[in-house]
Every structure is written in C-alpha cells, then in structure tokens.
Design a protein around this motif. Structure first.
Motif, mmCIF file in Angstrom:
data_model
loop_
_atom_site.group_PDB
_atom_site.id
_atom_site.type_symbol
_atom_site.label_atom_id
_atom_site.label_comp_id
_atom_site.label_asym_id
_atom_site.label_seq_id
_atom_site.Cartn_x
_atom_site.Cartn_y
_atom_site.Cartn_z
ATOM 1 N N ASP A 59 14.239 111.912 -9.151
ATOM 2 C CA ASP A 59 13.836 111.353 -8.072
ATOM 3 C C ASP A 59 13.177 109.950 -8.696
ATOM 4 O O ASP A 59 12.269 110.093 -9.554
ATOM 5 C CB ASP A 59 13.034 112.395 -7.171
ATOM 6 N N ILE A 60 13.646 108.843 -8.021
ATOM 7 C CA ILE A 60 12.701 107.747 -8.235
ATOM 8 C C ILE A 60 11.075 107.822 -8.025
ATOM 9 O O ILE A 60 10.254 107.492 -8.911
ATOM 10 C CB ILE A 60 13.509 106.476 -7.728
ATOM 11 N N GLN A 61 10.862 108.299 -6.670
ATOM 12 C CA GLN A 61 9.705 108.288 -6.310
ATOM 13 C C GLN A 61 8.878 109.651 -6.426
ATOM 14 O O GLN A 61 9.219 110.364 -5.633
ATOM 15 C CB GLN A 61 9.553 107.732 -4.810
ATOM 16 N N ILE A 62 8.370 109.877 -7.449
ATOM 17 C CA ILE A 62 7.803 111.223 -7.737
ATOM 18 C C ILE A 62 6.347 110.793 -8.180
ATOM 19 O O ILE A 62 5.848 109.773 -8.588
ATOM 20 C CB ILE A 62 8.484 111.883 -8.987
ATOM 21 N N PRO A 63 5.465 111.791 -8.109
ATOM 22 C CA PRO A 63 3.985 111.552 -8.337
ATOM 23 C C PRO A 63 3.600 111.153 -9.718
ATOM 24 O O PRO A 63 4.406 111.300 -10.768
ATOM 25 C CB PRO A 63 3.375 113.111 -7.932
ATOM 26 N N ILE A 64 2.637 110.463 -9.727
ATOM 27 C CA ILE A 64 2.197 110.223 -10.971
ATOM 28 C C ILE A 64 2.856 109.165 -11.790
ATOM 29 O O ILE A 64 2.152 107.790 -12.225
ATOM 30 C CB ILE A 64 1.691 111.329 -12.292
ATOM 31 N N MET A 65 4.034 109.126 -12.235
ATOM 32 C CA MET A 65 5.060 108.220 -12.829
ATOM 33 C C MET A 65 6.347 108.185 -12.187
ATOM 34 O O MET A 65 6.756 109.293 -11.811
ATOM 35 C CB MET A 65 5.212 108.534 -14.240
ATOM 36 N N LEU A 66 6.769 106.847 -11.572
ATOM 37 C CA LEU A 66 7.965 106.914 -11.122
ATOM 38 C C LEU A 66 9.162 107.428 -12.003
ATOM 39 O O LEU A 66 8.874 107.392 -13.177
ATOM 40 C CB LEU A 66 8.317 105.311 -10.655
ATOM 41 N N GLY A 67 10.200 107.846 -11.192
ATOM 42 C CA GLY A 67 11.321 108.281 -12.351
ATOM 43 C C GLY A 67 11.739 107.287 -13.287
ATOM 44 O O GLY A 67 12.328 107.603 -14.056
ATOM 45 N N THR A 68 11.994 106.196 -12.700
ATOM 46 C CA THR A 68 12.259 104.816 -13.699
ATOM 47 C C THR A 68 11.248 104.598 -14.714
ATOM 48 O O THR A 68 11.782 104.409 -15.941
ATOM 49 C CB THR A 68 12.522 103.622 -12.778
ATOM 50 N N ASP A 69 9.944 104.685 -14.639
ATOM 51 C CA ASP A 69 9.129 104.751 -15.693
ATOM 52 C C ASP A 69 9.510 105.774 -16.457
ATOM 53 O O ASP A 69 9.158 105.703 -17.932
ATOM 54 C CB ASP A 69 7.661 104.661 -15.082
ATOM 55 N N LEU A 70 9.496 107.193 -16.017
ATOM 56 C CA LEU A 70 9.694 108.120 -16.979
ATOM 57 C C LEU A 70 10.956 107.934 -17.830
ATOM 58 O O LEU A 70 11.112 108.301 -19.208
ATOM 59 C CB LEU A 70 10.146 109.487 -16.152
ATOM 60 N N VAL A 71 12.062 107.496 -17.433
ATOM 61 C CA VAL A 71 13.335 107.265 -18.090
ATOM 62 C C VAL A 71 12.795 106.168 -19.056
ATOM 63 O O VAL A 71 13.258 106.148 -20.225
ATOM 64 C CB VAL A 71 14.331 106.721 -17.242
ATOM 65 N N LYS A 72 11.933 105.286 -18.787
ATOM 66 C CA LYS A 72 11.638 104.069 -19.671
ATOM 67 C C LYS A 72 10.893 104.606 -21.041
ATOM 68 O O LYS A 72 10.796 103.922 -22.053
ATOM 69 C CB LYS A 72 10.971 103.080 -19.018
ATOM 70 N N SER A 73 9.948 105.559 -20.684
ATOM 71 C CA SER A 73 9.344 106.166 -21.744
ATOM 72 C C SER A 73 9.955 106.903 -22.776
ATOM 73 O O SER A 73 9.275 107.330 -23.618
ATOM 74 C CB SER A 73 8.225 107.135 -21.061
ATOM 75 N N LEU A 74 11.121 107.378 -22.463
ATOM 76 C CA LEU A 74 12.045 108.180 -23.245
ATOM 77 C C LEU A 74 12.607 107.202 -24.549
ATOM 78 O O LEU A 74 13.359 106.347 -24.172
ATOM 79 C CB LEU A 74 12.951 108.893 -22.688
ATOM 80 N N VAL A 75 12.436 107.645 -25.642
ATOM 81 C CA VAL A 75 13.068 106.767 -26.719
ATOM 82 C C VAL A 75 14.453 106.894 -26.666
ATOM 83 O O VAL A 75 15.252 106.022 -26.961
ATOM 84 C CB VAL A 75 12.417 107.127 -28.220
ATOM 85 N N HIS A 76 14.986 108.170 -26.685
ATOM 86 C CA HIS A 76 16.499 108.218 -26.578
ATOM 87 C C HIS A 76 16.713 109.169 -25.302
ATOM 88 O O HIS A 76 16.990 110.247 -25.331
ATOM 89 C CB HIS A 76 16.913 109.085 -27.735
ATOM 90 N N PRO A 77 16.760 108.494 -24.110
ATOM 91 C CA PRO A 77 16.851 109.089 -22.812
ATOM 92 C C PRO A 77 18.253 109.484 -22.717
ATOM 93 O O PRO A 77 19.332 109.168 -23.392
ATOM 94 C CB PRO A 77 16.732 108.051 -21.947
ATOM 95 N N PRO A 78 18.449 110.843 -21.824
ATOM 96 C CA PRO A 78 19.823 111.443 -21.746
ATOM 97 C C PRO A 78 20.650 110.431 -20.793
ATOM 98 O O PRO A 78 20.126 109.409 -20.140
ATOM 99 C CB PRO A 78 19.536 112.804 -21.273
ATOM 100 N N LYS A 79 21.748 110.774 -20.421
ATOM 101 C CA LYS A 79 22.308 110.310 -19.225
ATOM 102 C C LYS A 79 21.691 110.435 -17.844
ATOM 103 O O LYS A 79 21.319 111.819 -17.746
ATOM 104 C CB LYS A 79 24.010 110.698 -19.158
#
Length: 241
Positions: A59-79
C-alpha cells in the motif's frame, strides 16, 4: 515463464480487510507462496532487506514510511505491485517502475491481470545478456527464471517476440527472457534459422509445411509477414501456396 516455479510474495498494508482480501486472492494461484504480511513499513523493510522476494504487494499510504519510500529504501527491490485507495498516488508508483497499480477495493480479475503481468516479465526485469557462441557452438545461453539456461540449437522450434520479451520454444519447454528479437537472431547460425515475421523467427529444420501465409511446426501455426515472404521462399524453395 516457468509454470513450475514457485514465486514468493510479501504483503504490506495497514488495513486488515485489505490484507485479508489480498491473501484470499493470492490463495487462488498455486504458483504464489505468501512469505509474510506486515501492517507497517519498518518491520517490512527489515524483513525485505534480508529475504529474496519475487513480488511485493504494498500500500502506498502506510504508517511511518510511505510504500513508495519503502521501495526506494531497498537496494535490490522485488517486482512491486502498489495498492491504494487514492488514485492520485498512481504517478508516484509508476515512477518507481512498478509492475502495476491496483485501486482498492481490488477485484480478483484485476489482481490476476497484475500478477500475470509480473510473471510474464519473468520476475527479473533485466535485459538478458546471452553468451555469444563461436561459429561452431551447438548452443546459446540465455537468462530466465533467475538462472542461465543452456539451450541446444537443435532443440529450438521457434521464437516469439512480445514487446521487449522473447518466448523461446524448444522441444521440451518454453523460456521467457528480455531481449530484442534481432539480437537473438544474430546469435544463431543463418543457415539454420530464419525470421519470417516481425514477431517470429523459426528453425528451418523444424518446418514441416509452409505457404505464403503461415508455417507449420508440429501443431503450431506461425504467421508469415508480407515483408518476409520472398526471403522465406528464396531460402526454402519454390512457392507452394
């Protein structure tokens, strides 16, 4: 796509009903294995940094960190398939090369289309870098399903182009990889393979019958493009239809 492969998945959503709906949808497909479910981005981030995951529903709008920011934080994100109740977030999701964007409430039909899109991309998202054989090499090597596959040239029936991806049909399997059709053709010996359509190339030795409009290889009927007919008949012989 390897129909026998099990694809691992993770769900991140702070809404209970949304999580349950995704879990139910995932249960419809035996090729998907749910590894974990999270209701916040921090726990999900910690988990994803230490796991090899194929597909992330977030989900994009989740607590603490947006889902988009979560994906950006991953060095090798999955699909990634983003989910949200807010249509305005779609652009942010696609900027991160997301496979798809699902608007809540998510129907099973729409969910299945998104998953099929992800699996058709071979869960890789990288252009295959084949090993170019020497003139006498009896095989090519392509990347598919996170593995390097050694394909004997004599086993190739035909190759189909689907936009940026190729489906390579052999005597006993079908592999999908990301590569231009023209680039793959350059790896093959010209005496044994021929392009017959902008989306198809075939093994000359596997052709059982042909005319101006199609080629028969086993039970498959391959179309012949108008711009490739003269080449086909000059290579294989006189017109028969």
């Amino acid at each position: 796509m390897n129909s026998n492969k099990m694809y691992t998945c993770v769900i991140v959503d702070d809404e209970f009903h949304a999580r349950e709906l995704l879990k139910n949808h995932l249960g419809v497909l035996p090729s998907l294995r749910l590894l974990a479910v999270f209701d916040n981005s921090i726990e999900a981030l910690s988990y994803l940094m230490g796991k090899d995951v194929d597909l992330l529903f977030v989900d994009i709008q989740i607590p603490i960190m947006l889902g988009t920011d979560l994906v950006k934080s991953l060095v090798h994100p999955p699909k990634v398939i983003f989910t949200t109740a807010h249509k305005d977030y779609a652009f942010d999701g696609f900027e991160l090369n997301a496979v798809d964007f699902l608007l809540k409430p998510i129907s099973l039909d729409r969910f299945l289309k998104a998953v099929q899109k992800a699996l058709s991309m071979d869960m890789l998202g990288q252009v295959s870098q084949p090993v170019e054989p020497n003139k006498d090499s009896p095989f090519v090597i392509i990347r598919a399903d996170r593995m390097n596959h050694k394909i004997p040239l004599t086993s190739i029936l035909y190759v189909e182009c689907l936009k940026d991806y190729l489906k390579i049909y052999t005597d006993d399997k079908c592999l999908m990889t990301k590569m231009p059709l023209g680039s793959f053709l350059q790896l093959l010996p010209k005496k044994d393979f021929i392009r017959v359509h902008r989306s198809y190339l075939v093994s000359k030795k596997k052709i059982e019958a042909y005319n101006s409009y199609h080629i028969n290889i086993g039970k498959e009927e391959i179309p012949v493009g108008p711009n490739y007919r003269e080449l086909l008949f000059s290579e294989l012989g006189s017109r028969i239809g």
